[in-house]
Design a protein around this motif. Structure first.
Motif, PDB file in Angstrom:
ATOM      1  N   LEU A 197      34.558 -12.076  45.850  1.00 51.09           N
ATOM      2  CA  LEU A 197      34.509 -10.683  46.293  1.00 51.09           C
ATOM      3  C   LEU A 197      35.876 -10.152  46.692  1.00 51.09           C
ATOM      4  O   LEU A 197      36.013  -8.987  47.021  1.00 51.09           O
ATOM      5  N   GLY A 198      36.901 -10.997  46.680  1.00 51.48           N
ATOM      6  CA  GLY A 198      38.242 -10.551  47.003  1.00 51.48           C
ATOM      7  C   GLY A 198      38.491 -10.507  48.496  1.00 51.48           C
ATOM      8  O   GLY A 198      37.606 -10.763  49.314  1.00 51.48           O
ATOM      9  N   THR A 208      43.264  -8.283  47.093  1.00 52.91           N
ATOM     10  CA  THR A 208      43.577  -9.454  46.275  1.00 52.91           C
ATOM     11  C   THR A 208      42.301 -10.104  45.750  1.00 52.91           C
ATOM     12  O   THR A 208      41.331 -10.262  46.496  1.00 52.91           O
ATOM     13  N   PHE A 209      42.344 -10.466  44.490  1.00 49.59           N
ATOM     14  CA  PHE A 209      41.273 -11.240  43.856  1.00 49.59           C
ATOM     15  C   PHE A 209      41.906 -12.405  43.127  1.00 49.59           C
ATOM     16  O   PHE A 209      42.967 -12.252  42.517  1.00 49.59           O
ATOM     17  N   GLU A 210      41.243 -13.548  43.162  1.00 47.00           N
ATOM     18  CA  GLU A 210      41.631 -14.691  42.346  1.00 47.00           C
ATOM     19  C   GLU A 210      40.428 -15.100  41.506  1.00 47.00           C
ATOM     20  O   GLU A 210      39.319 -15.224  42.028  1.00 47.00           O
ATOM     21  N   ARG A 211      40.679 -15.272  40.229  1.00 44.76           N
ATOM     22  CA  ARG A 211      39.621 -15.717  39.315  1.00 44.76           C
ATOM     23  C   ARG A 211      40.182 -16.807  38.406  1.00 44.76           C
ATOM     24  O   ARG A 211      41.260 -16.641  37.842  1.00 44.76           O
ATOM     25  N   ARG A 212      39.461 -17.903  38.289  1.00 44.19           N
ATOM     26  CA  ARG A 212      39.830 -18.940  37.322  1.00 44.19           C
ATOM     27  C   ARG A 212      39.081 -18.628  36.038  1.00 44.19           C
ATOM     28  O   ARG A 212      37.843 -18.572  36.022  1.00 44.19           O
ATOM     29  N   LEU A 213      39.837 -18.418  34.979  1.00 41.18           N
ATOM     30  CA  LEU A 213      39.273 -18.046  33.689  1.00 41.18           C
ATOM     31  C   LEU A 213      39.508 -19.184  32.702  1.00 41.18           C
ATOM     32  O   LEU A 213      40.632 -19.690  32.576  1.00 41.18           O
ATOM     33  N   ALA A 214      38.490 -19.591  32.004  1.00 48.90           N
ATOM     34  CA  ALA A 214      38.528 -20.769  31.132  1.00 48.90           C
ATOM     35  C   ALA A 214      39.189 -20.483  29.785  1.00 48.90           C
ATOM     36  O   ALA A 214      38.660 -20.824  28.725  1.00 48.90           O
ATOM     37  N   PHE A 215      40.356 -19.846  29.846  1.00 50.64           N
ATOM     38  CA  PHE A 215      41.091 -19.480  28.636  1.00 50.64           C
ATOM     39  C   PHE A 215      42.579 -19.633  28.914  1.00 50.64           C
ATOM     40  O   PHE A 215      43.016 -19.510  30.056  1.00 50.64           O
ATOM     41  N   PRO A 216      43.379 -19.875  27.857  1.00 50.38           N
ATOM     42  CA  PRO A 216      44.823 -19.979  28.063  1.00 50.38           C
ATOM     43  C   PRO A 216      45.434 -18.631  28.447  1.00 50.38           C
ATOM     44  O   PRO A 216      44.848 -17.566  28.206  1.00 50.38           O
ATOM     45  N   ILE A 217      46.606 -18.692  29.050  1.00 51.55           N
ATOM     46  CA  ILE A 217      47.280 -17.484  29.541  1.00 51.55           C
ATOM     47  C   ILE A 217      47.413 -16.421  28.459  1.00 51.55           C
ATOM     48  O   ILE A 217      47.147 -15.240  28.723  1.00 51.55           O
ATOM     49  N   ASP A 236      43.758 -26.308  31.264  1.00 50.19           N
ATOM     50  CA  ASP A 236      43.534 -25.541  30.041  1.00 50.19           C
ATOM     51  C   ASP A 236      42.980 -24.144  30.337  1.00 50.19           C
ATOM     52  O   ASP A 236      42.555 -23.438  29.433  1.00 50.19           O
ATOM     53  N   ALA A 237      43.006 -23.765  31.584  1.00 48.21           N
ATOM     54  CA  ALA A 237      42.497 -22.453  32.011  1.00 48.21           C
ATOM     55  C   ALA A 237      43.648 -21.627  32.612  1.00 48.21           C
ATOM     56  O   ALA A 237      44.803 -22.049  32.612  1.00 48.21           O
ATOM     57  N   THR A 238      43.302 -20.466  33.127  1.00 44.92           N
ATOM     58  CA  THR A 238      44.275 -19.560  33.740  1.00 44.92           C
ATOM     59  C   THR A 238      43.754 -19.105  35.089  1.00 44.92           C
ATOM     60  O   THR A 238      42.587 -18.717  35.213  1.00 44.92           O
ATOM     61  N   LEU A 239      44.624 -19.138  36.078  1.00 47.17           N
ATOM     62  CA  LEU A 239      44.300 -18.548  37.370  1.00 47.17           C
ATOM     63  C   LEU A 239      44.859 -17.130  37.356  1.00 47.17           C
ATOM     64  O   LEU A 239      46.074 -16.927  37.210  1.00 47.17           O
ATOM     65  N   LEU A 240      43.975 -16.153  37.447  1.00 48.58           N
ATOM     66  CA  LEU A 240      44.362 -14.746  37.527  1.00 48.58           C
ATOM     67  C   LEU A 240      44.397 -14.358  38.996  1.00 48.58           C
ATOM     68  O   LEU A 240      43.398 -14.523  39.709  1.00 48.58           O
ATOM     69  N   THR A 241      45.544 -13.863  39.444  1.00 44.99           N
ATOM     70  CA  THR A 241      45.647 -13.291  40.780  1.00 44.99           C
ATOM     71  C   THR A 241      45.910 -11.807  40.595  1.00 44.99           C
ATOM     72  O   THR A 241      46.939 -11.410  40.053  1.00 44.99           O
ATOM     73  N   PHE A 242      44.949 -11.001  40.988  1.00 48.15           N
ATOM     74  CA  PHE A 242      45.026  -9.548  40.903  1.00 48.15           C
ATOM     75  C   PHE A 242      45.380  -9.036  42.291  1.00 48.15           C
ATOM     76  O   PHE A 242      44.709  -9.373  43.270  1.00 48.15           O
ATOM     77  N   THR A 243      46.435  -8.225  42.391  1.00 43.36           N
ATOM     78  CA  THR A 243      46.761  -7.597  43.673  1.00 43.36           C
ATOM     79  C   THR A 243      46.938  -6.100  43.472  1.00 43.36           C
ATOM     80  O   THR A 243      47.456  -5.647  42.450  1.00 43.36           O
ATOM     81  N   HIS A 244      46.486  -5.357  44.454  1.00 42.37           N
ATOM     82  CA  HIS A 244      46.681  -3.902  44.501  1.00 42.37           C
ATOM     83  C   HIS A 244      47.314  -3.632  45.857  1.00 42.37           C
ATOM     84  O   HIS A 244      46.651  -3.779  46.897  1.00 42.37           O
ATOM     85  N   THR A 245      48.597  -3.308  45.847  1.00 43.58           N
ATOM     86  CA  THR A 245      49.355  -3.150  47.085  1.00 43.58           C
ATOM     87  C   THR A 245      49.679  -1.682  47.351  1.00 43.58           C
ATOM     88  O   THR A 245      49.665  -0.863  46.448  1.00 43.58           O
ATOM     89  N   GLY A 246      49.971  -1.398  48.620  1.00 36.73           N
ATOM     90  CA  GLY A 246      50.375  -0.047  49.008  1.00 36.73           C
ATOM     91  C   GLY A 246      49.214   0.876  49.318  1.00 36.73           C
ATOM     92  O   GLY A 246      49.409   2.085  49.486  1.00 36.73           O
TER      93      GLY A 246
END
Length: 126
Positions: free
Chosen positions: A4-5, A17-26, A69-79
């Motif tokens: 849920l961030g 901030t959100f973090e998602r582990r996605l089962a795909f290469p960068i 073999d996956a990617t950690l996506l860190t999404f941030t929305h600042t300000g």
């Protein structure tokens, strides 16, 4: 990882901030985020540089890190103001669920159906 961030207060601003582990290469995740046709499939028609009267100047960042073999996506929305960060949280959660489904080549979850269960957690935080 909290699906849920999180909202972190930094003085007068907030960071969503959100973090998602996605089962795909960068490279596959990056293409889904940056290619206009792919992004449109899960995010809808949008332009990432816009101005709205109700939203202060802010920055959205997608950071991708290899995780095996996956990617950690860190999404941030600042300000953002605290109010806007809390308001954007459930919708961002829903869009990131749609990104995961797009990458999985599955049917995309209805945005409203993903937003609805996340909304109370953020409504109650405000």
């Amino acid at each position: 990882m909290n699906d849920l961030g999180t909202v972190t207060l930094t003085g007068t601003h907030a960071i969503l901030t959100f973090e998602r582990r996605l089962a795909f290469p960068i490279d596959r995740v990056w293409t889904a985020i940056t290619d206009p046709d792919e992004r449109g499939a899960w995010l809808g028609t949008t332009h990432h540089e816009w101005r709205q009267r109700i939203v202060e100047d802010s920055v959205v960042r997608y950071e991708l890190t290899a995780d095996g073999d996956a990617t950690l996506l860190t999404f941030t929305h600042t300000g953002l103001s605290e109010r806007n960060a809390l308001g954007f949280a459930p919708g961002t959660h829903a869009f990131l669920d749609r990104l995961r489904a797009h990458l999985d080549a599955g049917s995309l979850p209805n945005w409203g159906e993903r937003y609805a269960p996340a909304y109370p957690a953020w409504r109650d935080a405000s």
